[in-house]
Design an enzyme around this catalytic site. Structure first.
Site, PDB file in Angstrom:
ATOM      1  N   ASN A 198      -2.006   0.151   6.966  1.00  0.00           N
ATOM      2  CA  ASN A 198      -1.519  -1.138   7.463  1.00  0.00           C
ATOM      3  C   ASN A 198      -0.657  -1.891   6.442  1.00  0.00           C
ATOM      4  O   ASN A 198      -0.630  -3.119   6.415  1.00  0.00           O
ATOM      5  CB  ASN A 198      -2.682  -1.979   8.006  1.00  0.00           C
ATOM      6  CG  ASN A 198      -3.711  -2.296   6.946  1.00  0.00           C
ATOM      7  OD1 ASN A 198      -3.520  -1.948   5.791  1.00  0.00           O
ATOM      8  ND2 ASN A 198      -4.779  -2.959   7.326  1.00  0.00           N
TER       9      ASN A 198
ATOM     10  N   THR B 271      -5.918  -6.856  10.814  1.00  0.00           N
ATOM     11  CA  THR B 271      -6.085  -5.539  10.178  1.00  0.00           C
ATOM     12  C   THR B 271      -5.469  -4.415  11.001  1.00  0.00           C
ATOM     13  O   THR B 271      -4.805  -3.522  10.470  1.00  0.00           O
ATOM     14  CB  THR B 271      -7.594  -5.259   9.973  1.00  0.00           C
ATOM     15  OG1 THR B 271      -8.201  -6.379   9.339  1.00  0.00           O
ATOM     16  CG2 THR B 271      -7.806  -4.002   9.155  1.00  0.00           C
TER      17      THR B 271
ATOM     18  N   ARG C 292       2.300  -6.576   9.560  1.00  0.00           N
ATOM     19  CA  ARG C 292       1.579  -5.396  10.064  1.00  0.00           C
ATOM     20  C   ARG C 292       2.040  -5.023  11.474  1.00  0.00           C
ATOM     21  O   ARG C 292       2.156  -3.840  11.801  1.00  0.00           O
ATOM     22  CB  ARG C 292       0.073  -5.653  10.020  1.00  0.00           C
ATOM     23  CG  ARG C 292      -0.483  -5.506   8.592  1.00  0.00           C
ATOM     24  CD  ARG C 292      -1.895  -6.001   8.489  1.00  0.00           C
ATOM     25  NE  ARG C 292      -2.536  -5.627   7.238  1.00  0.00           N
ATOM     26  CZ  ARG C 292      -3.690  -6.151   6.812  1.00  0.00           C
ATOM     27  NH1 ARG C 292      -4.312  -7.053   7.542  1.00  0.00           N
ATOM     28  NH2 ARG C 292      -4.213  -5.763   5.664  1.00  0.00           N
TER      29      ARG C 292
ATOM     30  N   TYR D  19     -12.108  -1.831  -3.579  1.00  0.00           N
ATOM     31  CA  TYR D  19     -12.633  -2.052  -2.227  1.00  0.00           C
ATOM     32  C   TYR D  19     -14.155  -1.857  -2.176  1.00  0.00           C
ATOM     33  O   TYR D  19     -14.705  -1.518  -1.120  1.00  0.00           O
ATOM     34  CB  TYR D  19     -11.942  -1.119  -1.235  1.00  0.00           C
ATOM     35  CG  TYR D  19     -10.592  -1.629  -0.733  1.00  0.00           C
ATOM     36  CD1 TYR D  19     -10.506  -2.825  -0.017  1.00  0.00           C
ATOM     37  CD2 TYR D  19      -9.425  -0.915  -0.939  1.00  0.00           C
ATOM     38  CE1 TYR D  19      -9.279  -3.297   0.467  1.00  0.00           C
ATOM     39  CE2 TYR D  19      -8.186  -1.380  -0.459  1.00  0.00           C
ATOM     40  CZ  TYR D  19      -8.141  -2.563   0.248  1.00  0.00           C
ATOM     41  OH  TYR D  19      -6.935  -3.027   0.734  1.00  0.00           O
TER      42      TYR D  19
ATOM     43  N   LYS E 262       0.830  -1.208   0.000  1.00  0.00           N
ATOM     44  CA  LYS E 262       0.000   0.000   0.000  1.00  0.00           C
ATOM     45  C   LYS E 262       0.869   1.264   0.000  1.00  0.00           C
ATOM     46  O   LYS E 262       2.086   1.204   0.242  1.00  0.00           O
ATOM     47  CB  LYS E 262      -0.926  -0.031   1.220  1.00  0.00           C
ATOM     48  CG  LYS E 262      -1.925  -1.208   1.202  1.00  0.00           C
ATOM     49  CD  LYS E 262      -2.890  -1.150   2.387  1.00  0.00           C
ATOM     50  CE  LYS E 262      -3.873  -2.302   2.339  1.00  0.00           C
ATOM     51  NZ  LYS E 262      -4.889  -2.220   3.433  1.00  0.00           N
TER      52      LYS E 262
ATOM     53  N   GLU F  78      -9.467 -10.632  -7.611  1.00  0.00           N
ATOM     54  CA  GLU F  78      -8.544  -9.518  -7.367  1.00  0.00           C
ATOM     55  C   GLU F  78      -7.316  -9.591  -8.283  1.00  0.00           C
ATOM     56  O   GLU F  78      -6.797  -8.557  -8.710  1.00  0.00           O
ATOM     57  CB  GLU F  78      -8.115  -9.526  -5.897  1.00  0.00           C
ATOM     58  CG  GLU F  78      -9.263  -9.165  -4.961  1.00  0.00           C
ATOM     59  CD  GLU F  78      -8.893  -9.241  -3.482  1.00  0.00           C
ATOM     60  OE1 GLU F  78      -9.772  -8.967  -2.658  1.00  0.00           O
ATOM     61  OE2 GLU F  78      -7.736  -9.569  -3.167  1.00  0.00           O
TER      62      GLU F  78
ATOM     63  N   ARG G 293      -2.310 -14.360   4.757  1.00  0.00           N
ATOM     64  CA  ARG G 293      -3.063 -13.651   5.802  1.00  0.00           C
ATOM     65  C   ARG G 293      -2.385 -13.822   7.171  1.00  0.00           C
ATOM     66  O   ARG G 293      -2.342 -12.889   7.976  1.00  0.00           O
ATOM     67  CB  ARG G 293      -4.512 -14.158   5.867  1.00  0.00           C
ATOM     68  CG  ARG G 293      -5.315 -13.897   4.595  1.00  0.00           C
ATOM     69  CD  ARG G 293      -5.794 -12.481   4.467  1.00  0.00           C
ATOM     70  NE  ARG G 293      -6.781 -12.126   5.456  1.00  0.00           N
ATOM     71  CZ  ARG G 293      -7.489 -10.990   5.414  1.00  0.00           C
ATOM     72  NH1 ARG G 293      -7.281 -10.100   4.441  1.00  0.00           N
ATOM     73  NH2 ARG G 293      -8.359 -10.717   6.341  1.00  0.00           N
TER      74      ARG G 293
ATOM     75  N   PHE H  11     -15.453   3.824   7.026  1.00  0.00           N
ATOM     76  CA  PHE H  11     -14.062   4.158   6.672  1.00  0.00           C
ATOM     77  C   PHE H  11     -13.814   4.153   5.169  1.00  0.00           C
ATOM     78  O   PHE H  11     -12.689   4.414   4.728  1.00  0.00           O
ATOM     79  CB  PHE H  11     -13.095   3.194   7.369  1.00  0.00           C
ATOM     80  CG  PHE H  11     -13.318   1.720   7.043  1.00  0.00           C
ATOM     81  CD1 PHE H  11     -12.846   1.182   5.857  1.00  0.00           C
ATOM     82  CD2 PHE H  11     -14.006   0.901   7.917  1.00  0.00           C
ATOM     83  CE1 PHE H  11     -13.051  -0.167   5.555  1.00  0.00           C
ATOM     84  CE2 PHE H  11     -14.218  -0.451   7.626  1.00  0.00           C
ATOM     85  CZ  PHE H  11     -13.732  -0.985   6.434  1.00  0.00           C
TER      86      PHE H  11
ATOM     87  N   HIS I 133      -2.098  -5.399   1.597  1.00  0.00           N
ATOM     88  CA  HIS I 133      -3.381  -6.089   1.416  1.00  0.00           C
ATOM     89  C   HIS I 133      -3.126  -7.556   1.106  1.00  0.00           C
ATOM     90  O   HIS I 133      -2.149  -7.882   0.436  1.00  0.00           O
ATOM     91  CB  HIS I 133      -4.150  -5.466   0.235  1.00  0.00           C
ATOM     92  CG  HIS I 133      -5.259  -6.346  -0.280  1.00  0.00           C
ATOM     93  ND1 HIS I 133      -6.511  -6.364   0.280  1.00  0.00           N
ATOM     94  CD2 HIS I 133      -5.281  -7.268  -1.274  1.00  0.00           C
ATOM     95  CE1 HIS I 133      -7.261  -7.252  -0.359  1.00  0.00           C
ATOM     96  NE2 HIS I 133      -6.544  -7.815  -1.309  1.00  0.00           N
TER      97      HIS I 133
END
Ligand code: ATP
Ligand code: MG
Length: 141
Positions: free
Chosen positions: A113, A92, A103, A50, A10, A127, A86, A58, A116
């Protein structure tokens, strides 16, 4: 049998200049890169990516963040890639992420964070197609 997942480094990852460190962790955990590119998403593109969060409070801030600067989407391959990635990135919210996760180590807030990761094999396929054509992916065998 290898599985694919979509990761995105990100804007906060690139701005903090930790792209190399995060990539090192991803590679050390056994993921192989089948595709990678540098993108600058506009608000419409980030909003579409998203879209599942459209109704969340948010959402507008998330879209602004993801379109604020460059991102690096990449396709990662490994057995159980979706679940294992993950686990590698952690929860998150970095304050709640497990020790030694990406993270926990690098993220500064629940929004900012760092990375993704797709949350299911089905979503991973969708995706991946959002950012990559088949011809842009090189299977790692
Ligand atoms: P990602 O989909 O980016 O891998 P995730 O699956 O851990 O993250 P989601 O619930 O899908 O979390 O939320 C998507 C992204 O929206 C989060 O990664 C984070 O950047 C942002 N986000 C989620 N919840 C919040 C919140 N309560 N406040 C601010 N930002 C949030
Ligand atoms: Mg998610």
């Amino acid at each position: 049998m290898k599985q694919r997942t979509l990761a995105i480094l990100k804007p906060d990852c690139i701005e903090a200049k930790v792209t190399g460190k995060v990539l090192d962790k991803i590679l050390a955990a056994g993921f192989q890169i089948a595709g990678m590119k540098l993108v600058r998403m506009d608000e419409e593109t980030a909003g579409a990516f998203y879209a599942v969060h459209r109704e969340r409070p948010f959402y507008r801030d998330l879209v602004n963040f993801m379109s604020s600067s460059q991102c690096i989407p990449m396709v990662l391959e490994k057995e159980d890639a979706v679940e294992d990635f993950r686990k590698l990135i952690g929860g998150t919210d970095p304050a709640e992420a497990a020790d030694a996760t990406i993270r926990k180590e690098f993220a500064s807030s629940k929004q900012n964070n760092i990375v993704h990761g797709s949350d299911s094999p089905e979503n991973a396929e969708v995706e991946i197609g959002f950012f990559f054509s088949d011809a842009e992916l090189i299977s790692t065998g």
